[in-house]
Scaffold this motif. Structure first.
Motif, PDB file in Angstrom:
ATOM      1  N   SER A   1       0.830  -1.214   0.000  1.00 56.24           N
ATOM      2  CA  SER A   1       0.000   0.000   0.000  1.00 56.24           C
ATOM      3  C   SER A   1       0.861   1.260   0.000  1.00 56.24           C
ATOM      4  O   SER A   1       0.418   2.313  -0.410  1.00 56.24           O
ATOM      5  N   TRP A   2       2.057   1.182   0.521  1.00 57.60           N
ATOM      6  CA  TRP A   2       2.954   2.327   0.702  1.00 57.60           C
ATOM      7  C   TRP A   2       2.209   3.451   1.446  1.00 57.60           C
ATOM      8  O   TRP A   2       2.526   4.633   1.289  1.00 57.60           O
ATOM      9  N   ASP A   3       1.223   3.073   2.231  1.00 58.81           N
ATOM     10  CA  ASP A   3       0.399   4.078   2.915  1.00 58.81           C
ATOM     11  C   ASP A   3       0.664   3.977   4.423  1.00 58.81           C
ATOM     12  O   ASP A   3       0.101   3.129   5.115  1.00 58.81           O
ATOM     13  N   MET A   4       1.534   4.847   4.892  1.00 58.55           N
ATOM     14  CA  MET A   4       1.988   4.728   6.273  1.00 58.55           C
ATOM     15  C   MET A   4       0.884   5.051   7.282  1.00 58.55           C
ATOM     16  O   MET A   4       0.832   4.489   8.360  1.00 58.55           O
ATOM     17  N   GLU A   5      -0.018   5.943   6.888  1.00 60.40           N
ATOM     18  CA  GLU A   5      -1.106   6.265   7.830  1.00 60.40           C
ATOM     19  C   GLU A   5      -2.024   5.065   8.012  1.00 60.40           C
ATOM     20  O   GLU A   5      -2.457   4.750   9.120  1.00 60.40           O
ATOM     21  N   ALA A   6      -2.306   4.398   6.898  1.00 62.26           N
ATOM     22  CA  ALA A   6      -3.204   3.236   6.993  1.00 62.26           C
ATOM     23  C   ALA A   6      -2.538   2.104   7.776  1.00 62.26           C
ATOM     24  O   ALA A   6      -3.194   1.393   8.543  1.00 62.26           O
ATOM     25  N   ILE A   7      -1.231   1.956   7.599  1.00 59.71           N
ATOM     26  CA  ILE A   7      -0.515   0.904   8.334  1.00 59.71           C
ATOM     27  C   ILE A   7      -0.504   1.236   9.824  1.00 59.71           C
ATOM     28  O   ILE A   7      -0.763   0.383  10.679  1.00 59.71           O
ATOM     29  N   GLU A   8      -0.237   2.499  10.132  1.00 62.30           N
ATOM     30  CA  GLU A   8      -0.236   2.902  11.547  1.00 62.30           C
ATOM     31  C   GLU A   8      -1.617   2.648  12.171  1.00 62.30           C
ATOM     32  O   GLU A   8      -1.724   2.110  13.277  1.00 62.30           O
ATOM     33  N   LEU A   9      -2.650   3.003  11.418  1.00 61.38           N
ATOM     34  CA  LEU A   9      -4.008   2.804  11.945  1.00 61.38           C
ATOM     35  C   LEU A   9      -4.289   1.315  12.187  1.00 61.38           C
ATOM     36  O   LEU A   9      -4.932   0.945  13.178  1.00 61.38           O
ATOM     37  N   SER A  10      -3.772   0.460  11.301  1.00 57.87           N
ATOM     38  CA  SER A  10      -4.027  -0.979  11.493  1.00 57.87           C
ATOM     39  C   SER A  10      -3.439  -1.456  12.819  1.00 57.87           C
ATOM     40  O   SER A  10      -4.037  -2.277  13.523  1.00 57.87           O
ATOM     41  N   GLU A  11      -2.269  -0.940  13.177  1.00 58.35           N
ATOM     42  CA  GLU A  11      -1.650  -1.358  14.444  1.00 58.35           C
ATOM     43  C   GLU A  11      -2.333  -0.697  15.644  1.00 58.35           C
ATOM     44  O   GLU A  11      -2.388  -1.281  16.730  1.00 58.35           O
TER      45      GLU A  11
END
Ligand code: BGC
Length: 728
Positions: A108-118
Motif C-alpha cells: 500500500s505504501w500508505d503509512m497512515e493506513a498501516i499505523e491505523l491498522s496497528e
C-alpha cells in the motif's frame, strides 16, 4: 515519556530491585508459554507454583480471560513482591479484525493506513488482556523462497524503515499508560531474512556493510521511534547466533543506538546455542546470552535454571542481571500494571471493543490499498454494473480452511468472520449471476474432474474470475520452499479455462512472490491480492468493480525464475554490465537461459487511470553539504478515473570509494488525484540521504556526481544529475 515521569519510574524500579532476591530477578527474565504448547518445546513446570514463587515474568498465552485473570492474581497476590505479569502474543496483522498480511500492507505504501491498522490491533488485543505484541516483524528479505516473506516489509530498507516507524507508533501510541496501547517488539534482530537457500532458520552470512545498509536500518528506525522491545533472530550471523552476539546487542543496539528497552530471545533460541554448536550445555548457553546482552529468555528457561549459580560462582557479573531486570520492570510501571494489574482484563470491555464497524472498515481500506494490478489488457478491469453471468473459479474462491485469504499469523481471527471472494461477489451482483466452482483441491491439486466442472461453468458464463494461488498455510514460519510456481497444477486449470475463450480475470492470493509465466501470457487481467484478511471479499470486489482504483506497488521483486534469486532493484553494478536486455555478447553479466529482468520489478503496479510525469526539476545542479536539494515533478492524472499514485525517488552514487547500488530508494509520496488534476510533488534530499558506509565503516559521503531518478516504479523513471561539492 516526559522526563519527570521517567525519573519517577527509575526510582520505583530501583526501590523494587533493592528488595528482590537473585531468583526473583531471574523470574522477571523468564518468559513461559501459558497454555501454548508444541512438541518442540518442553515446559515441564508447575505454572501456578512458578508464578507464585516469583519465577515467571511474562506469559505468551492465547487463552481465556479467566485464565489470564487467574495467573495475574497469583502473580500479584501470592508471590512475595506481587510483581505483575506481562501477557504477550504474536499480533502481527491484527488481533480479531485481521488486516492483510504485512507484505500486502507494505504494497500500500500508505503509512497512515498501516499505523491505523496497528492502532486497532493494539486496541483489540489490549481489550483482550494482552499488553505486549511480538511485532513488528522488520526482516528485509530478498528471497521469496523464505516463507516469512509474508510477515515482513519486503526487500527495501528505506520502505521497511518507514513501515517500522508507522507500526511502532501504531502499537505504542504516545503513552504506554493508555488502555489501548501495548509494547511493540521489533523482530528478528537481525538479518534473519537472509538465510542461505531461503531455508528458514538457516545460516546467515552478510558483510558488515550489507548489514548496516540493508538489514539494520528498519530496526534503527524502530529504536528511534521508541520501540520497547527487540527480539533476537534464530539465525547465526557470520557464525555467531544472534542471541549470543554481543556485536549486535551490546555494540550496535544498546551501544551505538542507545536502546533503552529490553530484548527477548526468539522461542527457545537461547537453548538453540547448543545445536548451533557454540554452547556445550544449557548453562553455557545462559552464560553466553547474558554476556552478549540478551535480556529475557522466551521459553528455554536457561536463565532461571542456571544464572543463579553462574552469578554466585562469579562467572556472571550481577550487574548484568540487574541491568536486564531494570529494563523489564520499567515497562511494567509504564504500562500501569503496578497501579492496576487487571487493567487489561475486562471481558465487558473486550466484547464492546472487538471487530467494531470502524475497525472492519479500516481493514477493508488497507486491504484494497494493498492490491497490486499486475496486468490489465484491453481495460478488462474494472467491471461495470452491466448484468452478466460470472463464473468464479478456484480453490480460494470460497474457502474457510487453512487460514486461506486471512494469512498465517491470524491471532484471534476467526475464519468464519472472513468475507470470502464468493460472498463479496454475490453481494455485488446477486447469487443468481454467479456460478461457483472450486476447480482445484485445497493445496492446488486440480484433478481432471474438478477442472472439467470448472470449464463447463466457464462456458456458461460471460466472464470468468479465477481465485488461485497459495493457501494460508503456505507462507509463514517454517514454510520455505524452492518451487515458486502456482502450487499444484493450477496452471492446468488456467489453461483449461483460457481455452473456453471467455475473458478471464485472475485474482492471485499468496504471501510471497510467485512465478506464473503461463498465467501472465494467457490471462488478460491479473490482480495481486496477497492474503487480504477478514474483509477479503469486500475489499477485492471494491477494486474489481472500480469503487477503488488500485494503487498498490510491489514492495518486493517478483523473479522470473527461482535461479535468479536473490534478485532486487538496488543491486550493485558489475564490472561487465549489459548494455540492455538485448545485449547477447559473451562475457557480459547475464544468464544464458533466463533474462536478467524479473517477472515484475520492485515498485511496479498499474492503475485504472494513467499517471503522467512532467517538469522534473532540481532546485540546483550543485549543492553543498549544508544544502537541501529540492526535487520536484508534476504528476498528472491523465486518465478516466480518480486514483492514487506512489511517486518514487531513487538515488545512485555512480563513483564512490565502494561500489554503490544502481538505484536506492530514498523517498516516496502517495499522491491522490481526481481525474484531470495535476500536482507538483516535491522531495527534500539532504546530505544524509547520500551517505554510505565506506571501507573503514565510516558513514560518510564523497563529493561528486549523483543521479536522481523519479517515477512510478524502480524501472519506469526519469533521470537527472547533480553534483555535491567536495566536502574535504
Ligand atoms: C517466531 C517469532 C514469534 C515466537 C513466539 C517464534 O517461533 O520466530 O516470530 O514471535 O515464535 O510465538
Amino acid at each position: 515519556m516526559p522526563h519527570g515521569k521517567s525519573d519517577h519510574v527509575h526510582q520505583k524500579v530501583d526501590s523494587l530491585l533493592a528488595l528482590m532476591t537473585l531468583k526473583e530477578k531471574l523470574g522477571q527474565l523468564n518468559h513461559l508459554k501459558g497454555n501454548y504448547s508444541t512438541d518442540i518445546y518442553e515446559q515441564n513446570v508447575d505454572l501456578n507454583k512458578a508464578i507464585a514463587d516469583g519465577e515467571v515474568g511474562a506469559l505468551t498465552p492465547f487463552t481465556t480471560m479467566d485464565n489470564l485473570i487467574r495467573w495475574q492474581k497469583i502473580a500479584t497476590e501470592e508471590s512475595r513482591l506481587g510483581i505483575p505479569l506481562f501477557y504477550a502474543a504474536d499480533v502481527v496483522h491484527g488481533y480479531k479484525t485481521i488486516f492483510p498480511v504485512p507484505i500486502g500492507q507494505a504494497a500500500s505504501w500508505d503509512m497512515e493506513a498501516i499505523e491505523l491498522s496497528e492502532r486497532i490491533a493494539a486496541t483489540e488485543m489490549a481489550s483482550a488482556g494482552l499488553n505486549w505484541t511480538f511485532a513488528p516483524m522488520l526482516d528485509v528479505t530478498r528471497d521469496p523462497r523464505w516463507g516469512r516473506v509474508m510477515e515482513g516489509p519486503g526487500e527495501d530498507p528505506f520502505l521497511a524503515g518507514e513501515i517500522a516507524k508507522a507500526r511502532v507508533r501504531g502499537f505504542q501510541g504516545d503513552d504506554l499508560g493508555a488502555e489501548n496501547t501495548v509494547l511493540a517488539c521489533a523482530k528478528h534482530f537481525v538479518a534473519y531474512g537472509a538465510p542461505e537457500g531461503g531455508r528458514d532458520y538457516n545460516t546467515v552470512e552478510v558483510s558488515q556493510r550489507t548489514l548496516r545498509e540493508v538489514y539494520l536500518p528498519p530496526f534503527q528506525e524502530a529504536v528511534e521511534e521508541g520501540v520497547a522491545t527487540v527480539m533476537n533472530g534464530f539465525n547465526t550471523l557470520n557464525s555467531i547466533p544472534a542471541s549470543a552476539n554481543s556485536f549486535l546487542l551490546r555494540d550496535i543496539l544498546k551501544g551505538e543506538w542507545g536502546f533503552a528497552g529490553f530484548t527477548v530471545s526468539d522461542a527457545n533460541s537461547f537453548y538453540e546455542l547448543i545445536p548451533h554448536g557454540v554452547a556445550a550445555d544449557r548453562r553455557e548457553a545462559a552464560l553466553k546470552c547474558i554476556q552478549a546482552g540478551s535480556d529475557t529468555d522466551l521459553w528455554s528457561q536457561v536463565y532461571i535454571d542456571h544464572l543463579e549459580q553462574l552469578v554466585s560462582s562469579g562467572a556472571v557479573d550481577p550487574k548484568l542481571v540487574d541491568d536486564a531486570v531494570r529494563r523489564v520492570l520499567k515497562y511494567k510501571y509504564e504500562l500501569g500494571l503496578f497501579e492496576d494489574p487487571f487493567r487489561y482484563l475486562d471481558s465487558a470491555r473486550m466484547t464492546k471493543t472487538l471487530m467494531q464497524p470502524a475497525f472492519l472498515e479500516a481493514a477493508r481500506d488497507l486491504a484494497r490499498k494493498s492490491l497490486v494490478l499486475l496486468k490489465n489488457e484491453q481495460k478488462l478491469l474494472p467491471l461495470d454494473n452491466q448484468s452478466r453471468k460470472i463464473a468464479l473459479i478456484g480453490p480460494l474462491a470460497h474457502s474457510r480452511q487453512y487460514r486461506d485469504l486471512m494469512g498465517n499469523w491470524k491471532a484471534a481471527g476467526d475464519m468464519n468472520d472472513v468475507v470470502t471472494i464468493y460472498e463479496g461477489l454475490v453481494k455485488r451482483v446477486g447469487k443468481e449471476n454467479v456460478y461457483l466452482a472450486q476447480g482445484c483441491e485445497a493445496f492446488g491439486k486440480c484433478p481432471t474432474e474438478l477442472t472439467n466442472q470448472a470449464s463447463a461453468i466457464a462456458r456458461k458464463a460471460d466472464i470468468v474470475i479465477l481465485a488461485i494461488g497459495e493457501n494460508g498455510y503456505s507462507t509463514g514460519e517454517g514454510a520455505s520452499k524452492t518451487n515458486l510456481s502456482l502450487p499444484g497444477n493450477q496452471e492446468d486449470l488456467v489453461e483449461a479455462i483460457s481455452k473456453t475463450g471467455k475473458p478471464v480475470i485472475a485474482l492471485l492470493f499468496n504471501g510471497r512472490p510467485l512465478i506464473f509465466h503461463d498465467l501472465k501470457r494467457k490471462v488478460p487481467a491479473v490482480l495481486e491480492c496477497w492474503e487480504p484478511g477478514t474483509t477479503a471479499g469486500d475489499a477485492v470486489m471494491d477494486v474489481v468493480f472500480g469503487d477503488y482504483n488500485p494503487s498498490g506497488k510491489l514492495p518486493i521483486t517478483f523473479p522470473n525464475d527461482v535461479g535468479q534469486i536473490p534478485i532486487y532493484h538496488s543491486q550493485l553494478n558489475t564490472g561487465r554490465p549489459r548494455s540492455g536486455p538485448d545485449d547477447k555478447r559473451w562475457g557480459v553479466s547475464k544468464w544464458s537461459d533466463v533474462p536478467n529482468e524479473p517477472l515484475y520489478p520492485f515498485g511496479y503496479g498499474l492503475s485504472y487511470t494513467n499517471f503522467t510525469y512532467s517538469k522534473m526539476q532540481l532546485s540546483d545542479s550543485v549543492i553543498s553539504k549544508a544544502d537541501t536539494l529540492l526535487v520536484s515533478v508534476d504528476t498528472t492524472n491523465a486518465g478516466d478515473y480518480s486514483g492514487c499514485e506512489v511517486v518514487q525517488l531513487y538515488i545512485q552514487d555512480p563513483v564512490a570509494s565502494v561500489s554503490r547500488p544502481v538505484k536506492a530508494l530514498k523517498a516516496f509520496d502517495r499522491v491522490c488525484l481526481e481525474k484531470g488534476k495535476r500536482q507538483k510533488v516535491v522531495f527534500h534530499i539532504s546530505v544524509d540521504d547520500l551517505k554510505y558506509w565506506d571501507d573503514k565503516m565510516n558513514y560518510k559521503t564523497d563529493g561528486g556526481i549523483f543521479h536522481v531518478f523519479v517515477g512510478s516504479s524502480s524501472v519506469d523513471v526519469s533521470k537527472m544529475t547533480f553534483r555535491l561539492e567536495d566536502l574535504q
